[in-house]
Design an enzyme around this catalytic site. Sequence first.
Site, PDB file in Angstrom:
ATOM      1  N   TYR A   1      44.689  69.679  62.823  1.00  0.00           N
ATOM      2  CA  TYR A   1      46.015  68.807  62.711  1.00  0.00           C
ATOM      3  C   TYR A   1      47.063  69.767  63.204  1.00  0.00           C
ATOM      4  O   TYR A   1      47.951  69.415  63.910  1.00  0.00           O
ATOM      5  CB  TYR A   1      46.047  68.131  61.558  1.00  0.00           C
ATOM      6  CG  TYR A   1      47.575  67.371  61.548  1.00  0.00           C
ATOM      7  CD1 TYR A   1      47.837  66.060  62.172  1.00  0.00           C
ATOM      8  CD2 TYR A   1      48.635  68.068  60.774  1.00  0.00           C
ATOM      9  CE1 TYR A   1      48.818  65.508  62.152  1.00  0.00           C
ATOM     10  CE2 TYR A   1      49.788  67.226  60.898  1.00  0.00           C
ATOM     11  CZ  TYR A   1      49.940  65.989  61.543  1.00  0.00           C
ATOM     12  OH  TYR A   1      51.163  65.334  61.377  1.00  0.00           O
TER      13      TYR A   1
ATOM     14  N   LYS B   1      49.742  70.077  66.437  1.00  0.00           N
ATOM     15  CA  LYS B   1      51.247  69.875  66.397  1.00  0.00           C
ATOM     16  C   LYS B   1      51.797  70.918  66.920  1.00  0.00           C
ATOM     17  O   LYS B   1      53.009  71.086  67.313  1.00  0.00           O
ATOM     18  CB  LYS B   1      51.437  69.448  65.150  1.00  0.00           C
ATOM     19  CG  LYS B   1      51.090  67.867  64.516  1.00  0.00           C
ATOM     20  CD  LYS B   1      51.577  67.071  65.759  1.00  0.00           C
ATOM     21  CE  LYS B   1      50.960  65.596  65.040  1.00  0.00           C
ATOM     22  NZ  LYS B   1      51.528  64.528  65.982  1.00  0.00           N
TER      23      LYS B   1
ATOM     24  N   LEU C   1      58.807  52.592  75.859  1.00  0.00           N
ATOM     25  CA  LEU C   1      57.421  52.565  75.126  1.00  0.00           C
ATOM     26  C   LEU C   1      57.148  53.293  74.165  1.00  0.00           C
ATOM     27  O   LEU C   1      57.536  54.626  73.840  1.00  0.00           O
ATOM     28  CB  LEU C   1      56.525  52.964  76.415  1.00  0.00           C
ATOM     29  CG  LEU C   1      54.959  52.713  76.177  1.00  0.00           C
ATOM     30  CD1 LEU C   1      54.370  52.726  77.466  1.00  0.00           C
ATOM     31  CD2 LEU C   1      54.158  53.743  75.295  1.00  0.00           C
TER      32      LEU C   1
ATOM     33  N   ASN D   1      54.380  58.731  69.656  1.00  0.00           N
ATOM     34  CA  ASN D   1      54.299  58.932  68.101  1.00  0.00           C
ATOM     35  C   ASN D   1      52.819  58.847  67.664  1.00  0.00           C
ATOM     36  O   ASN D   1      52.502  59.296  66.472  1.00  0.00           O
ATOM     37  CB  ASN D   1      55.022  57.672  67.413  1.00  0.00           C
ATOM     38  CG  ASN D   1      54.719  57.582  65.832  1.00  0.00           C
ATOM     39  OD1 ASN D   1      55.296  58.498  65.078  1.00  0.00           O
ATOM     40  ND2 ASN D   1      54.073  56.320  65.501  1.00  0.00           N
TER      41      ASN D   1
END
Length: 270
Positions: free
Chosen positions: A164, A168, A14, A95
């Site tokens: 951001y 991460k 997936l 992703n």
Amino acid sequence: MVTMTMTYRGTRALITGASSGLGAEFARRLAGRGADLVLVARRADRLEALAAELKTAHGVTVTVLPADLTAPDAAESLHGRLAERGIAVQTLVNNAGFGVHGPVLEAEPGALAAEIQLNIGALVALSRAFLPELVSAARGGASTALVNVASTAAYQPTPMMAVYGASKAFVLSFTEALAWETRESRLKVLALSPGATRTEFFDVVGTEAAAVGSYQTSEQVVETALRALDRRRTPASVISGRANAVTAGFAGVMPRSATLAVSGRLLARD
């Protein structure tokens, strides 16, 4: 270093954010190694086109599931839809993600909330939802992996992309911890940290001021991930690109104030 080329034949992967960029490249490369696929993204037309391409090229089964992963219950809904169809997953590639550029003071609060939900919330929820079947498949001897896409932004504060970079950093820390927790299974858990990559990411960000260092291609980044997964002892995290790895290494040993000043100057460029 002991390496082997893992085959994913007889398993299903997936991939989120599969309509373009790294997600589409992961789909192509895993299909090339024999994996059936579940492709997830918002743009159904892109997914259908990619599915047709991969079915023709590799003869694999491809399930297309359009979904907006910024919805709070998206991960549970996605897992439930697959369970209803009797579809099990042996590899998960988280992703999907995006970045907002500019001072937090000027950012749209809704955009920041969506960024956190997609980059962190959905990734954690999907990891948790599918982890039992990934671990079970790994213990049964299947080729299995959990890949979470982090970023070189994870290795230092990122002014002008504060949320951001922080998101991460979370992905990196979370994935490395998860790799340790599942170390007794044969599941390969990997945090992949690309630097600037030629994808649609900067179109969404709205500026290439967020790009630091030399660009890589999606093919180069995914190759880095697959090489890590091919290793007998897969590392918990890997940085794509030697220059990016060197830069991240310097960020780890420089005084925090100096790292912050450098990244602030780089990311504030017009």
